[in-house]
Design a protein around this motif. Structure first.
Motif, PDB file in Angstrom:
ATOM      1  N   VAL A 112      -2.466   3.773   1.220  1.00 30.94           N
ATOM      2  CA  VAL A 112      -3.729   3.146   1.602  1.00 30.94           C
ATOM      3  C   VAL A 112      -3.433   2.069   2.642  1.00 30.94           C
ATOM      4  N   THR A 113      -4.461   1.646   3.344  1.00 28.34           N
ATOM      5  CA  THR A 113      -4.284   0.668   4.406  1.00 28.34           C
ATOM      6  C   THR A 113      -3.832  -0.672   3.837  1.00 28.34           C
ATOM      7  N   ALA A 114      -2.753  -1.196   4.404  1.00 26.82           N
ATOM      8  CA  ALA A 114      -2.231  -2.501   4.003  1.00 26.82           C
ATOM      9  C   ALA A 114      -1.404  -3.042   5.156  1.00 26.82           C
TER      10      ALA A 114
ATOM     11  N   TRP B 125      -6.874 -11.931   7.791  1.00 27.43           N
ATOM     12  CA  TRP B 125      -6.584 -10.576   7.313  1.00 27.43           C
ATOM     13  C   TRP B 125      -7.427 -10.261   6.087  1.00 27.43           C
TER      14      TRP B 125
ATOM     15  N   GLY C 229       0.816  -1.203   0.000  1.00 29.95           N
ATOM     16  CA  GLY C 229       0.000   0.000   0.000  1.00 29.95           C
ATOM     17  C   GLY C 229       0.848   1.252   0.000  1.00 29.95           C
TER      18      GLY C 229
ATOM     19  N   ASN D 282      -1.198   0.083  -3.857  1.00 30.75           N
ATOM     20  CA  ASN D 282      -0.716   1.458  -3.801  1.00 30.75           C
ATOM     21  C   ASN D 282      -1.224   2.187  -5.047  1.00 30.75           C
TER      22      ASN D 282
ATOM     23  N   LYS E 190     -14.736  -4.632   5.916  1.00 33.27           N
ATOM     24  CA  LYS E 190     -14.782  -3.218   6.310  1.00 33.27           C
ATOM     25  C   LYS E 190     -15.761  -2.444   5.429  1.00 33.27           C
TER      26      LYS E 190
ATOM     27  N   VAL F 156     -10.357  -7.401   6.066  1.00 39.32           N
ATOM     28  CA  VAL F 156     -10.316  -6.223   5.195  1.00 39.32           C
ATOM     29  C   VAL F 156     -11.583  -6.140   4.345  1.00 39.32           C
TER      30      VAL F 156
ATOM     31  N   ARG G 262       1.668  -3.888   7.078  1.00 43.27           N
ATOM     32  CA  ARG G 262       3.003  -3.308   6.980  1.00 43.27           C
ATOM     33  C   ARG G 262       4.104  -4.369   6.930  1.00 43.27           C
TER      34      ARG G 262
END
Length: 298
Positions: free
Chosen positions: A204-206, A220, A200, A275, A227, A224, A208
């Motif tokens: 954006v949320t990813a 995970w 990301g 990303n 959401k 996601v 890490r």
């Protein structure tokens, strides 16, 4: 002679993309090569195609050295930029392999010079002498670099890769399991040593860090997808980097891609590229990447 460059433009893009793993950088390199081509006495060039490939390789080599500094400061896992490829790329298995997400990731672990030598030798079939002339090294040095790079890639590239039909079936099953929110069905598709990377870029949320093991990976993904902000996201079958994968879409926009590695019907690796700054290669207007290699010495 301008037609000669245009004839090979997509091939040159493919060469730069293999070297850099970046669509934007590859396009810049092709533009720089075009400028060099028009500043050169082209009547003295005996084999334009080979000359252009060497030019692009050297330009990419210089760009790659500076790009490594940027990547060291990257937020989270760095993945090559995904790109849509022609469905018939799988017919050229060896060439398709050189643009697969898994192999591009392995190439990232080579030094820039090793990567250039590997590409010219293993993908395009240039002799050690031709490579030495192209990159300004001795033939003995090129032989050493080629041997080291080949061993490195062979030791780290995926083994026993699934056939395209099996990979497509696995991608479809994964898509269906995620769409249904079925944890057990997702778990059944994942190998015990599965690893997932999500890029990301801090935009954006990813995740890490890489996720390891079926439980972590499955929970995970389903977490996601549950959401509210990702409701409406669809996973569509697509050819990503020469292999069956999934295109993530929301409305009319392509917002990411998922690439897989699998062995014996189970997923061993998942790479999620989301990303937004690295997705130009999966946009609808993108020309698909060709894989035709230049003949050595042309």
């Amino acid at each position: 002679m301008n037609d000669v460059f245009e004839e090979h433009r997509r091939l040159l893009f493919g060469t730069a993309y293999r070297m850099l793993g970046s669509v934007a950088d590859a396009e810049d390199i092709v533009q720089d090569a075009w400028l060099k081509w028009h500043q050169t006495d082209r009547t003295a060039i005996e084999h334009p195609k080979a000359y252009l490939v060497r030019t692009v390789t050297n330009l990419s080599l210089n760009r790659l050295k500076s790009a490594q500094v940027v990547r060291e400061a990257y937020v989270g896992p760095w993945l090559p930029e995904p790109i849509l490829t022609s469905p018939d790329i799988a017919e050229e298995a060896e060439l398709a392999d050189t643009v697969s997400m898994a192999v591009l990731v392995v190439l990232e672990t080579l030094t820039p010079t090793e990567r250039a030598v590997f590409m010219l030798r293993e993908v395009f079939g240039y002799s050690h002498a031709e490579i030495a002339e192209a990159i300004g090294k001795s033939e003995a040095t090129v032989r050493q670099l080629a041997h080291r790079a080949r061993e490195h890639v062979q030791a780290r590239r995926p083994r026993f890769a699934a056939e395209a039909a099996e990979q497509r079936e696995i991608a479809d099953k994964f898509r269906e399991a995620c769409a249904g929110g079925d944890l057990n069905q997702v778990l059944a598709l994942l190998a015990p040593d599965v690893t997932s990377w999500s890029d990301g870029g801090g935009v954006v949320t990813a995740a890490r860090r890489p996720l390891h093991g079926p439980e972590s990976v499955a929970r995970w993904f389903l977490g996601v997808l549950a959401k509210p902000e990702v409701q409406g996201v669809q996973m569509l079958p697509a050819e990503i980097n020469g292999e069956p994968g999934l295109l993530l879409t929301m409305g009319e926009a392509n917002i990411g891609s998922i690439s897989f590695e699998s062995v014996d019907g189970q997923i061993t690796a998942i790479r999620v590229a989301i990303n937004p700054n690295k997705l130009s290669g999966i946009q609808p207007a993108r020309l698909t990447l060709p894989v035709e290699p230049p003949s050595a010495g042309e």
